[in-house]
Design a protein around this motif. Sequence first.
Motif, PDB file in Angstrom:
ATOM      1  N   ALA A  27       0.821  -1.216   0.000  1.00 31.28           N
ATOM      2  CA  ALA A  27       0.000   0.000   0.000  1.00 31.28           C
ATOM      3  C   ALA A  27       0.851   1.260   0.000  1.00 31.28           C
ATOM      4  N   VAL A  28       2.115   1.151   0.436  1.00 33.03           N
ATOM      5  CA  VAL A  28       2.949   2.351   0.562  1.00 33.03           C
ATOM      6  C   VAL A  28       4.238   2.280  -0.257  1.00 33.03           C
ATOM      7  N   LEU A  29       4.611   1.087  -0.737  1.00 36.30           N
ATOM      8  CA  LEU A  29       5.854   0.947  -1.487  1.00 36.30           C
ATOM      9  C   LEU A  29       5.603   0.188  -2.778  1.00 36.30           C
ATOM     10  N   ALA A  30       6.468   0.439  -3.764  1.00 40.57           N
ATOM     11  CA  ALA A  30       6.412  -0.286  -5.027  1.00 40.57           C
ATOM     12  C   ALA A  30       7.835  -0.447  -5.541  1.00 40.57           C
ATOM     13  N   ALA A  31       8.019  -1.374  -6.452  1.00 38.22           N
ATOM     14  CA  ALA A  31       9.333  -1.584  -7.056  1.00 38.22           C
ATOM     15  C   ALA A  31       9.513  -0.635  -8.237  1.00 38.22           C
ATOM     16  N   TYR A  32      10.745  -0.182  -8.453  1.00 37.79           N
ATOM     17  CA  TYR A  32      11.078   0.563  -9.649  1.00 37.79           C
ATOM     18  C   TYR A  32      10.829  -0.340 -10.862  1.00 37.79           C
ATOM     19  N   PRO A  33      10.261   0.154 -11.983  1.00 41.97           N
ATOM     20  CA  PRO A  33      10.138   1.550 -12.403  1.00 41.97           C
ATOM     21  C   PRO A  33       8.830   2.253 -12.075  1.00 41.97           C
ATOM     22  N   ALA A  34       8.045   1.735 -11.133  1.00 44.69           N
ATOM     23  CA  ALA A  34       6.871   2.492 -10.706  1.00 44.69           C
ATOM     24  C   ALA A  34       7.327   3.858 -10.176  1.00 44.69           C
ATOM     25  N   PRO A  35       6.529   4.891 -10.317  1.00 38.88           N
ATOM     26  CA  PRO A  35       6.918   6.222  -9.814  1.00 38.88           C
ATOM     27  C   PRO A  35       7.298   6.156  -8.334  1.00 38.88           C
ATOM     28  N   GLY A  36       8.488   6.647  -8.001  1.00 38.77           N
ATOM     29  CA  GLY A  36       8.949   6.587  -6.623  1.00 38.77           C
ATOM     30  C   GLY A  36       9.342   5.209  -6.158  1.00 38.77           C
ATOM     31  N   GLY A  37       9.446   4.263  -7.085  1.00 41.23           N
ATOM     32  CA  GLY A  37       9.693   2.865  -6.739  1.00 41.23           C
ATOM     33  C   GLY A  37      11.081   2.597  -6.186  1.00 41.23           C
ATOM     34  N   LEU A  38      11.233   1.434  -5.571  1.00 42.83           N
ATOM     35  CA  LEU A  38      12.480   1.036  -4.924  1.00 42.83           C
ATOM     36  C   LEU A  38      13.421   0.377  -5.926  1.00 42.83           C
ATOM     37  N   LEU A  39      14.693   0.811  -5.885  1.00 43.90           N
ATOM     38  CA  LEU A  39      15.725   0.324  -6.776  1.00 43.90           C
ATOM     39  C   LEU A  39      16.920  -0.103  -5.924  1.00 43.90           C
ATOM     40  N   THR A  40      17.367  -1.339  -6.103  1.00 45.00           N
ATOM     41  CA  THR A  40      18.445  -1.887  -5.273  1.00 45.00           C
ATOM     42  C   THR A  40      19.801  -1.280  -5.626  1.00 45.00           C
ATOM     43  N   TRP A  41      20.584  -0.920  -4.594  1.00 42.34           N
ATOM     44  CA  TRP A  41      21.961  -0.462  -4.815  1.00 42.34           C
ATOM     45  C   TRP A  41      22.982  -1.245  -3.987  1.00 42.34           C
ATOM     46  N   GLY A  42      22.523  -2.067  -3.050  1.00 45.18           N
ATOM     47  CA  GLY A  42      23.449  -2.825  -2.229  1.00 45.18           C
ATOM     48  C   GLY A  42      22.748  -3.963  -1.512  1.00 45.18           C
TER      49      GLY A  42
END
Length: 202
Positions: A106-121
Amino acid sequence: MAAQTPVVRLTDPYEALAALEEAVPGLAELRRAEPARVDWAAAEARLGALLPGDFKLLAEVYPDLHFGDYMSLHTPWPGEEEAWAGAAAEEEEDVADLIDLADLGAVLAAYPAPGGLLTWGSSNQGDTFLWTTEGTGPEAWKVTVASRSGDWWHYNAGAVQFTADLISGALEPWGLPRVRPEVVALGGEAQTGERAPQVDGG
């Protein structure tokens, strides 16, 4: 979700890198002799987003680093930029699964959704470190932590400052272990086949 904010957010990439080098004594000894020529345009075109300056600077100045026998930052190597970006984009399903498992859809989504989460580490204990890709641009992205213990939280800073603050103890490591100020340059091992340099900050 809970969040922590540093006393000062380091928006200058060189200041963020200096903070990491201060947190890990001897890290600067592992700098490349010459900065790597990373084709960021190719990486960003494949990914579909610009990337934060602190992350770019780290990738240019250092080989792959593994901190405290625990944590690695996923930086691209010259010549492998598009493959790196493609792999990052393909993690969308894994990130979505993490979000679903934590019941945070309900509050988070994975990239490429707008504002989504993208892994860096990530860590060798199953923790994942991500950017929340929202704000006025990549310099405004914050870090989101998905710990293996189920703790999810934000840190209102970039990836390099987060790593520095986690190692130095400047932040509360909710759901994470304390990270020793030690580093191994994995790139040295990958390129030469010799034992990678290691620095123990005590």
